[in-house]
Structures are given as structure tokens and as C-alpha cells.
Design a protein around this motif. Sequence first.
Motif, PDB file in Angstrom:
ATOM      1  N   LEU A   5      73.123 -56.945  -2.810  1.00  0.00           N
ATOM      2  CA  LEU A   5      74.025 -56.375  -3.827  1.00  0.00           C
ATOM      3  C   LEU A   5      74.544 -57.452  -4.775  1.00  0.00           C
ATOM      4  O   LEU A   5      74.483 -57.296  -6.001  1.00  0.00           O
ATOM      5  CB  LEU A   5      75.203 -55.655  -3.154  1.00  0.00           C
ATOM      6  N   ASP A  58      89.097 -62.992  -0.524  1.00  0.00           N
ATOM      7  CA  ASP A  58      89.018 -61.549  -0.293  1.00  0.00           C
ATOM      8  C   ASP A  58      89.678 -60.796  -1.452  1.00  0.00           C
ATOM      9  O   ASP A  58      90.816 -61.096  -1.840  1.00  0.00           O
ATOM     10  CB  ASP A  58      89.746 -61.244   1.024  1.00  0.00           C
ATOM     11  N   ASN A  91      93.235 -55.055  -1.910  1.00  0.00           N
ATOM     12  CA  ASN A  91      93.273 -53.583  -2.024  1.00  0.00           C
ATOM     13  C   ASN A  91      91.955 -52.985  -2.522  1.00  0.00           C
ATOM     14  O   ASN A  91      91.946 -52.086  -3.353  1.00  0.00           O
ATOM     15  CB  ASN A  91      94.411 -53.159  -2.975  1.00  0.00           C
ATOM     16  N   PHE A  92      90.886 -53.492  -2.013  1.00  0.00           N
ATOM     17  CA  PHE A  92      89.569 -53.039  -2.482  1.00  0.00           C
ATOM     18  C   PHE A  92      89.298 -51.580  -2.099  1.00  0.00           C
ATOM     19  O   PHE A  92      88.637 -50.834  -2.843  1.00  0.00           O
ATOM     20  CB  PHE A  92      88.490 -53.969  -1.906  1.00  0.00           C
ATOM     21  N   LYS A  93      89.843 -51.177  -0.968  1.00  0.00           N
ATOM     22  CA  LYS A  93      89.657 -49.784  -0.550  1.00  0.00           C
ATOM     23  C   LYS A  93      90.179 -48.845  -1.645  1.00  0.00           C
ATOM     24  O   LYS A  93      89.573 -47.812  -1.928  1.00  0.00           O
ATOM     25  CB  LYS A  93      90.389 -49.548   0.785  1.00  0.00           C
ATOM     26  N   GLY A  94      91.308 -49.267  -2.269  1.00  0.00           N
ATOM     27  CA  GLY A  94      91.903 -48.464  -3.342  1.00  0.00           C
ATOM     28  C   GLY A  94      90.948 -48.292  -4.525  1.00  0.00           C
ATOM     29  O   GLY A  94      90.921 -47.240  -5.156  1.00  0.00           O
ATOM     30  N   ASN A 135      87.599 -48.215  -4.354  1.00  0.00           N
ATOM     31  CA  ASN A 135      86.631 -47.196  -3.933  1.00  0.00           C
ATOM     32  C   ASN A 135      87.249 -45.811  -4.001  1.00  0.00           C
ATOM     33  O   ASN A 135      86.632 -44.861  -4.478  1.00  0.00           O
ATOM     34  CB  ASN A 135      86.185 -47.456  -2.481  1.00  0.00           C
ATOM     35  N   HIS A 159      82.582 -45.315  -4.926  1.00  0.00           N
ATOM     36  CA  HIS A 159      81.882 -46.399  -4.246  1.00  0.00           C
ATOM     37  C   HIS A 159      80.993 -47.210  -5.204  1.00  0.00           C
ATOM     38  O   HIS A 159      80.878 -48.430  -5.099  1.00  0.00           O
ATOM     39  CB  HIS A 159      81.036 -45.780  -3.124  1.00  0.00           C
ATOM     40  N   GLY A 167      82.970 -49.586  -6.995  1.00  0.00           N
ATOM     41  CA  GLY A 167      83.301 -50.636  -6.022  1.00  0.00           C
ATOM     42  C   GLY A 167      82.165 -51.657  -5.935  1.00  0.00           C
ATOM     43  O   GLY A 167      82.393 -52.864  -5.918  1.00  0.00           O
ATOM     44  N   ASP A 168      80.919 -51.142  -5.937  1.00  0.00           N
ATOM     45  CA  ASP A 168      79.749 -52.040  -5.890  1.00  0.00           C
ATOM     46  C   ASP A 168      79.697 -52.928  -7.133  1.00  0.00           C
ATOM     47  O   ASP A 168      79.426 -54.129  -7.039  1.00  0.00           O
ATOM     48  CB  ASP A 168      78.446 -51.218  -5.832  1.00  0.00           C
ATOM     49  N   LEU A 189      82.141 -55.683  -6.930  1.00  0.00           N
ATOM     50  CA  LEU A 189      81.686 -56.778  -6.060  1.00  0.00           C
ATOM     51  C   LEU A 189      80.679 -57.675  -6.786  1.00  0.00           C
ATOM     52  O   LEU A 189      80.695 -58.902  -6.643  1.00  0.00           O
ATOM     53  CB  LEU A 189      81.051 -56.218  -4.780  1.00  0.00           C
ATOM     54  N   ARG A 249      78.428 -64.034   0.899  1.00  0.00           N
ATOM     55  CA  ARG A 249      79.140 -62.777   1.153  1.00  0.00           C
ATOM     56  C   ARG A 249      79.286 -62.678   2.665  1.00  0.00           C
ATOM     57  O   ARG A 249      78.309 -62.471   3.388  1.00  0.00           O
ATOM     58  CB  ARG A 249      78.360 -61.587   0.594  1.00  0.00           C
ATOM     59  N   GLY A 256      81.606 -57.056   3.596  1.00  0.00           N
ATOM     60  CA  GLY A 256      82.440 -56.200   2.744  1.00  0.00           C
ATOM     61  C   GLY A 256      82.864 -56.900   1.471  1.00  0.00           C
ATOM     62  O   GLY A 256      82.027 -57.387   0.699  1.00  0.00           O
ATOM     63  N   GLU A 257      84.199 -56.993   1.271  1.00  0.00           N
ATOM     64  CA  GLU A 257      84.711 -57.623   0.050  1.00  0.00           C
ATOM     65  C   GLU A 257      85.216 -59.040   0.346  1.00  0.00           C
ATOM     66  O   GLU A 257      85.998 -59.603  -0.409  1.00  0.00           O
ATOM     67  CB  GLU A 257      85.809 -56.739  -0.574  1.00  0.00           C
ATOM     68  N   LYS A 261      97.495 -62.460   3.066  1.00  0.00           N
ATOM     69  CA  LYS A 261      97.587 -60.993   2.886  1.00  0.00           C
ATOM     70  C   LYS A 261      98.958 -60.520   3.353  1.00  0.00           C
ATOM     71  O   LYS A 261      99.632 -59.749   2.677  1.00  0.00           O
ATOM     72  CB  LYS A 261      96.486 -60.286   3.711  1.00  0.00           C
ATOM     73  N   ARG A 264      99.697 -60.779  -0.565  1.00  0.00           N
ATOM     74  CA  ARG A 264      98.428 -60.862  -1.340  1.00  0.00           C
ATOM     75  C   ARG A 264      98.596 -61.708  -2.605  1.00  0.00           C
ATOM     76  O   ARG A 264      99.649 -62.252  -2.847  1.00  0.00           O
ATOM     77  CB  ARG A 264      97.888 -59.471  -1.686  1.00  0.00           C
TER      78      ARG A 264
HETATM   79  N1  GTP Z   1      81.804 -50.119  -2.736  1.00  0.00           N
HETATM   80  C1  GTP Z   1      81.688 -50.835  -1.618  1.00  0.00           C
HETATM   81  N2  GTP Z   1      82.679 -50.841  -0.715  1.00  0.00           N
HETATM   82  C2  GTP Z   1      82.553 -51.604   0.389  1.00  0.00           C
HETATM   83  C3  GTP Z   1      81.400 -52.375   0.645  1.00  0.00           C
HETATM   84  N3  GTP Z   1      81.566 -53.017   1.826  1.00  0.00           N
HETATM   85  C4  GTP Z   1      82.778 -52.667   2.291  1.00  0.00           C
HETATM   86  N4  GTP Z   1      83.384 -51.801   1.428  1.00  0.00           N
HETATM   87  C5  GTP Z   1      84.705 -51.164   1.528  1.00  0.00           C
HETATM   88  O1  GTP Z   1      85.715 -52.160   1.395  1.00  0.00           O
HETATM   89  C6  GTP Z   1      86.911 -51.609   1.894  1.00  0.00           C
HETATM   90  C7  GTP Z   1      87.719 -52.683   2.593  1.00  0.00           C
HETATM   91  O2  GTP Z   1      88.941 -52.135   2.912  1.00  0.00           O
HETATM   92  P1  GTP Z   1      90.062 -52.907   3.696  1.00  0.00           P
HETATM   93  O3  GTP Z   1      89.449 -53.722   4.803  1.00  0.00           O
HETATM   94  O4  GTP Z   1      91.092 -51.916   4.092  1.00  0.00           O
HETATM   95  O5  GTP Z   1      90.605 -53.954   2.690  1.00  0.00           O
HETATM   96  P2  GTP Z   1      91.426 -53.811   1.325  1.00  0.00           P
HETATM   97  O6  GTP Z   1      91.540 -52.415   0.866  1.00  0.00           O
HETATM   98  O7  GTP Z   1      90.791 -54.757   0.346  1.00  0.00           O
HETATM   99  O8  GTP Z   1      92.832 -54.328   1.703  1.00  0.00           O
HETATM  100  P3  GTP Z   1      93.312 -55.829   1.848  1.00  0.00           P
HETATM  101  O9  GTP Z   1      92.099 -56.637   2.213  1.00  0.00           O
HETATM  102  O10 GTP Z   1      94.311 -55.820   2.945  1.00  0.00           O
HETATM  103  O11 GTP Z   1      93.880 -56.248   0.548  1.00  0.00           O
HETATM  104  C8  GTP Z   1      86.517 -50.448   2.815  1.00  0.00           C
HETATM  105  O12 GTP Z   1      86.919 -49.256   2.211  1.00  0.00           O
HETATM  106  C9  GTP Z   1      84.989 -50.528   2.858  1.00  0.00           C
HETATM  107  O13 GTP Z   1      84.391 -49.242   2.915  1.00  0.00           O
HETATM  108  C10 GTP Z   1      80.339 -52.323  -0.324  1.00  0.00           C
HETATM  109  O14 GTP Z   1      79.288 -52.962  -0.207  1.00  0.00           O
HETATM  110  N5  GTP Z   1      80.542 -51.548  -1.441  1.00  0.00           N
END
Ligand code: GTP
Length: 419
Positions: free
Chosen positions: A260, A292, A295-298, A300, A305, A308-309, A312, A330, A333-334, A399, A403
Amino acid sequence: MYKVLVVEDSSTVRKIVNKLIEDNPHFTCDLCEDLAEAKSALESDNEYLAAIVDLNLPDAPNGESVELALSYNLPTIVLTGNFDEFTRAQLLDQGVLDYITKESRYSYLQVSKLVDRLRKNLTTKVLVVEDSKTSRNHICSLLRKFQFQVHEANDGLEALEVLDNHRDIKMVIADHRMPNMDGYELVRTIRHEKRLQDLVFIGLSASGDSVLTSKFIKSGANDFLSKPFYHEEFYCRIMQNLESQEMIQTIRNSANLDPLTKVYNRRFLYEKADELFSRKATRSNVIVSMIDADNFKGVNDTYGHKTGDVLLQEFSALMKDYFPDDLIVRYGGEEFTVVSVRPPKVYLSALSAFMDAVRTTQFTNHKFNITCSIGVCAEEHPSLESQLEVADARLYNAKRAGRDQIMLRDTASKSAQLV
Ligand SMILES: Nc1nc2c(ncn2[C@@H]2O[C@H](COP(=O)(O)OP(=O)(O)OP(=O)(O)O)[C@@H](O)[C@H]2O)c(=O)[nH]1
């Protein structure tokens, strides 16, 4: 985007050549069906990477189209209906790159491959090592005709110096007999250095001396050329060796890169760690950072998604800008790891600048801002694993502390200052 001039009166051949070249997204073609059209195309724009010209056109029956392309100093590939040894030799003497007979789809594929090779050659550095100035000039001019970036050295010792100053040289062409350091010693020295293991090495030896050529191969050369060589033999061997090297690189990249983000994967990190930690001199300089996205989940959840990609990918590209000489991985995840052996002050100021850039960059086509948190371990440790563990614990603390900050030791900060 590179432009290619195609001058050909047969509309079928024009279409095939056009299609095969433009299948490659780097190229666009200007199509001309006679000499008059070619003249006006060249007068209005001669920024062509190459010209592909038919030898006989209705308004240019005696190769005038070839002369025209060469008069603009264009790398020229000639298409012809039949193979004729005399014409072939004459054209190569005139300075054309290649002479290709219109036999089958395979011949046209050759044309498109050669054009793409010219594009790659523009950024490919080759070192010619030869003490005879006449022979060196001849080889260099052949290479320049094929658009290579050419460096020269008079002997093996000089060659090692050039290789040290130009670390992206991909191929060395070296004679066997030279003062100070000969070709065999040069290739043996090169193969001893890990950094230079993938370098293509082509030895030059006097015609018919099979002992010399086998000695070259046994010393570590990929291939050899007997002098004097034919123009076509020269470039076929060069192209073939470069293509094999590129294939190896592609296989290696697919094993070592994250698909990716195109930064390295964890497998490569651990392979590199063995190298870094096997020697005290490098081990004591290693700085490991865990970076890192916050709030990457936010992201997505809000944008999906796919966005989100893209984030990244853009985040990784920004890292490549700020840490061009460091190892970027990498980790999952993020979460990314940067391993650096740069002087701490220099590296930490790059980390600070990176954090600022993340804060101000508008990411993806939704143009939103994000922040990142960083944990750093700059103290010497016996292994990468233990340095990673410390950096990760500090990332966790960054964190927890809210953060958008960097944790170098036990205290967090908004920018990277050594404490
Ligand atoms: N789009 C996308 N999302 C990914 C990938 N790998 C991991 N994720 C998402 O990254 C998110 C990570 O979430 P958390 O671990 O809660 O971290 P966060 O939301 O960044 O929160 P903090 O790290 O505490 O700031 C999850 O929702 C995973 O599904 C990817 O390759 N692509």
C-alpha cells in the motif's frame, strides 16, 4: 510524459506501433505519414525522446527521413520492410540506434521495449573504466547515444572513488588490463562490498581470449564483451543485463515493500537490524522512532476505508521527504518505524519538521488535517527489539499525554529537542 515521433506511411504499422508504445503510460506518440509531416512536426516541437522512422516513404525513398531525425540529434530507430546487410551497416554507421525489420508483432514489441529502455536510461548511471582514451571515448559515446548518464575512470582505483561519490551507479564496464588496479581486482573488490553486490559488471577483454573472459566471470563479472565488438552485441548485452538486474530488484521489492505505502515492511526491518546491530560502531548510533497517525480510526469512520488508505499513502510519502536517508518501515496499521543512524541533532530536527508538516498538510481530496504522535529511543541497546520496545512504550505515553507530541525520554514535548 515522453513524446515519440513515429514516421510511417502504412496506417496499419502506424497503429500497431502507436498502440504498443502508448500502452505504456509514460508515452505519447506523434504520428506522421510522410517526410513533409515529419518536418513540420519537428519544426514545431523537437522535444522527442526518440524517433521511429520508416526507411522508405513515398516522398522520401532514399532514407531522407532517417537523415532528418538524425539532424535533430534524435535517438532514431529505423523500420524497414526487408533485411539488407549493407543498408544495416550503413545505417548503424550513420548513427541510428537500431534497425528493425517489419516482420511480426514481436519486431514492434522490440521497438516499444527499446523506447522504454531509453526512458529508463535517462536516469541510469554507467561507469566506464578503461585506460585507453580512444576505446573509452568510443564506449562512452555509444552509451550516450542510448541516453545513459555516463561516468569515466582511467583505472580500478579511480573507479572505486567514482563509485563512492556516485552511489547510484548501476553498471560498470571495465577493461581487464589497466594500471594501478586491473579489471579483475576491481570486480573482486566490488563484490566484497555488500552495497555493491547488485551492481552489473561487464568485463572487456581482447578478442578470442577465453581464459580472460572466464577469469572475469569467476571474479564476479555478470558478463563480458570481446573487443572489438559489434554495435548490436554491445547494446544487447547491456540491455539484457540491466533488465535481469531490474527483474531481481522487482522481486526483491515485492518481498520487502509494503504494497500500500511502498515503504519497507517488517521482514526487511529485521533483516536490516542484523546488519546494524552486528557492529558496535553502527549499533551505538541507531535511533529508533515509532510514528503513529492520531485518531486514524476516526478517518476511516468519517471518510471511509479507501480515504484511510490514501491518507496512509500520503503520510508515507511525507515521511520519505523528511527521512530520505533513513529506513522507513510500516510496522502495522497506521504505525510506522523510522530507523536512523544520522547525528541525533540532525535527525531530531527532521522529526520536528515532519511533525509540523503533518500538522499543516491537507490530506486526501477531502483536505483534512491530522496530527501524529512519536516515541523515540536514541539510547544504545543490544538489539533492535529492545529499542523498538522502548520507542513503542514512549509512543504509548505520548498518546496518553494527549497525542500530537513526541516522547524522547520520559517527558513529552511539542517538538523534538534532546533532553
Ligand atoms: N484504511 C485503512 N485502515 C487501516 C489499515 N490498517 C489498519 N487500519 C485501521 O486503523 C485503525 C487504528 O485504530 P486505533 O488503533 O484505534 O488507533 P487510532 O484511531 O489512530 O487512535 P490513536 O492511535 O489512539 O490515536 C483501525 O480502525 C484499523 O482498522 C489500512 O491499511 N487501511
